[in-house]
Design an enzyme around this catalytic site. Structure first.
Site, PDB file in Angstrom:
ATOM      1  CG  ASP A  80      -0.228  -0.104   2.535  1.00 41.32           C
ATOM      2  OD1 ASP A  80       0.826  -0.780   2.604  1.00 41.32           O
ATOM      3  OD2 ASP A  80      -0.703   0.487   3.526  1.00 41.32           O
ATOM      4  CD  GLU A 138       3.158  -1.015   7.641  1.00 43.62           C
ATOM      5  OE1 GLU A 138       3.342  -0.930   8.872  1.00 43.62           O
ATOM      6  OE2 GLU A 138       3.351  -0.043   6.870  1.00 43.62           O
ATOM      7  CD  GLU A 139       2.708   3.191   5.501  1.00 43.36           C
ATOM      8  OE1 GLU A 139       2.641   3.629   6.655  1.00 43.36           O
ATOM      9  OE2 GLU A 139       3.768   3.090   4.866  1.00 43.36           O
ATOM     10  CG  HIS A 363       5.799   7.684   6.365  1.00 43.17           C
ATOM     11  ND1 HIS A 363       4.800   7.456   7.286  1.00 43.17           N
ATOM     12  CD2 HIS A 363       6.068   6.464   5.833  1.00 43.17           C
ATOM     13  CE1 HIS A 363       4.500   6.173   7.318  1.00 43.17           C
ATOM     14  NE2 HIS A 363       5.267   5.539   6.448  1.00 43.17           N
TER      15      HIS A 363
HETATM   16 ZN   LIG Z   1       5.283   3.533   6.258  1.00 36.89          ZN
HETATM   17 ZN   LIG Z   2       6.576   0.798   5.329  1.00 30.73          ZN
END
Ligand SMILES: [Zn+2]
Ligand SMILES: [Zn+2]
Length: 393
Positions: A80, A138-139, A363
């Protein structure tokens, strides 16, 4: 077999780059992935793997059956992306405005697909099976891992490995931690329910600003006075909102924050003590309260044996001095759920390159990786897989 696999990974480096860049151009948010799982499933089917889609939601599980008997190794790659406007000026810049692969999950997927390709070409030599766990979301809490596990993606799996791109280290390094590597990450929200009124008549009110401030102060005692100093924990109040006017006593206060821990007992202890402090501080002032504690991913704990095996496996990929041990950090990962079920280890693959300006951390809107990390990550996972299957016949 290792030499043949390594040689093929070098040969398909460009193909892994192409896969990674295609995914990078088409990022999708957590729990909204449509194209990405399709691309993965089609690729794995073309290789002849046994493919299941919609595992635990949007996950894809592809199994490669070796032609020789043996154990089953799982390799997990998340896929993702994040709600970030990409600021890189590259030909493979995100075409989905406001969404970006800023955590390297495009690279993780390219590595897993590259491994599936080279291992499927060598399945006559493969002593056991490899399960490729392509994980969505996952985020974002609650993460895709839990659903995939409930749907049976770990059935028959003996050990699990995963890697993550890491721009805090240059490309060429393999980074591990034996034991805890990432923290549990929880959030809380407290509402103090006081009684508002005129600023000149406090006797008729229960002042939420005063009570809320006492709560913020009292919470500081948990880490400093209640938690064993040899155990790590963080409790941060990140937001405090109360009141509107200088001459009005506020009727309520909202306090929000985050708690990071490694030890599950400390985590339970902190949650309990927080609620006690909120309850008794409010009680002392005659106010009411609401206390919400949302548990995020648990801490990621690497099992000792697979970690030792990984360190050994990495020696056939990079020089010994490029295999770096790090202390755990306060980030979080839902790979922790897999490690609660089966032994395994999670490690970082260095992906920064200062000369090329690839220095921004995950990020960040300018996050990008040195794509040599694709081959290094893939080789390390391949080496660990072969070593595990050989050692556990
Ligand atoms: Zn991340
Ligand atoms: Zn990651």
């Amino acid at each position: 077999m290792l030499e043949a696999i390594f040689a093929r990974l070098d040969e398909i480096h460009q193909e892994m780059i192409d896969i990674r860049r295609d995914l990078h151009m088409h990022p999708e948010l957590s729990f909204q992935e449509v194209r990405t799982p399709q691309v993965i499933a089609e690729y794995q089917r073309r290789l002849g793997l046994d493919v299941q889609t919609e595992v635990g939601g949007r996950g894809v599980v592809a199994t490669l059956h070796g032609e020789r008997p043996g154990k089953t190794v799982a390799i997990r790659a998340d896929f993702d992306a994040l709600p970030i406007y990409e600021q890189n000026d590259v030909p493979y810049k995100s075409k989905n405005e406001g969404v970006m692969h800023a955590c390297g999950h495009d690279a993780h997927t390219a590595i897993a697909l590259g491994l599936a390709k080279v291992f499927s070409e060598n399945k006559d030599q493969l002593e056991g099976n490899i399960v490729f766990i392509h994980q969505h979301a996952e985020e974002q809490n609650p993460g895709g891992a839990i659903g995939m596990i409930e749907d049976g993606c770990l059935d028959g799996v003996d050990v699990i490995f995963a890697t993550h791109m890491e721009n805090y280290f240059p490309v060429g390094k393999v980074i591990y931690s034996n034991g805890y590597i990432l923290a549990a990450s929880d959030r809380f929200e407290i509402e103090v329910k006081g009684v508002g009124g005129h600023g000149a008549f406090p006797q008729d009110t229960k002042d939420s600003v005063v009570i809320g401030s006492q709560i913020v102060g009292n919470l500081q005692q948990i880490i400093s006075r209640r938690v064993d100093p040899l155990k790590s924990a963080v409790l941060t109040v990140g937001a405090f909102h109360s009141g509107e006017a200088p001459n009005v006593i506020a009727h309520n206060a909202i306090i929000k924050g985050t708690v990071r821990t490694f030890d599950e007992e400390i985590r339970n202890q902190i949650e309990k003590q927080m609620e006690d402090i909120v309850a008794y501080t409010c009680k002392a002032s005659g106010a009411d309260y609401k206390f919400e504690y949302d548990r995020g991913f648990p801490a990621t704990w690497n099992h000792p044996e697979p970690t030792e095996l990984l360190i050994d496996a990495a020696k056939s990929v990079v020089n010994k001095e490029d295999i770096v041990s790090i202390p755990p950090n306060m980030g979080g990962e839902d790979f922790s759920y897999f490690l609660q079920k089966v032994p395994g280890t999670y490690f970082f693959t260095g992906s920064a390159n200062e000369e090329k300006g690839l220095i921004y951390p995950y990020h960040h809107p300018k996050f990008d990786i040195d794509e040599d990390a694709l081959v290094i990550g893939a080789k390390t996972l391949a080496s660990a897989t072969i070593k595990y299957l050989k050692n556990n016949k």
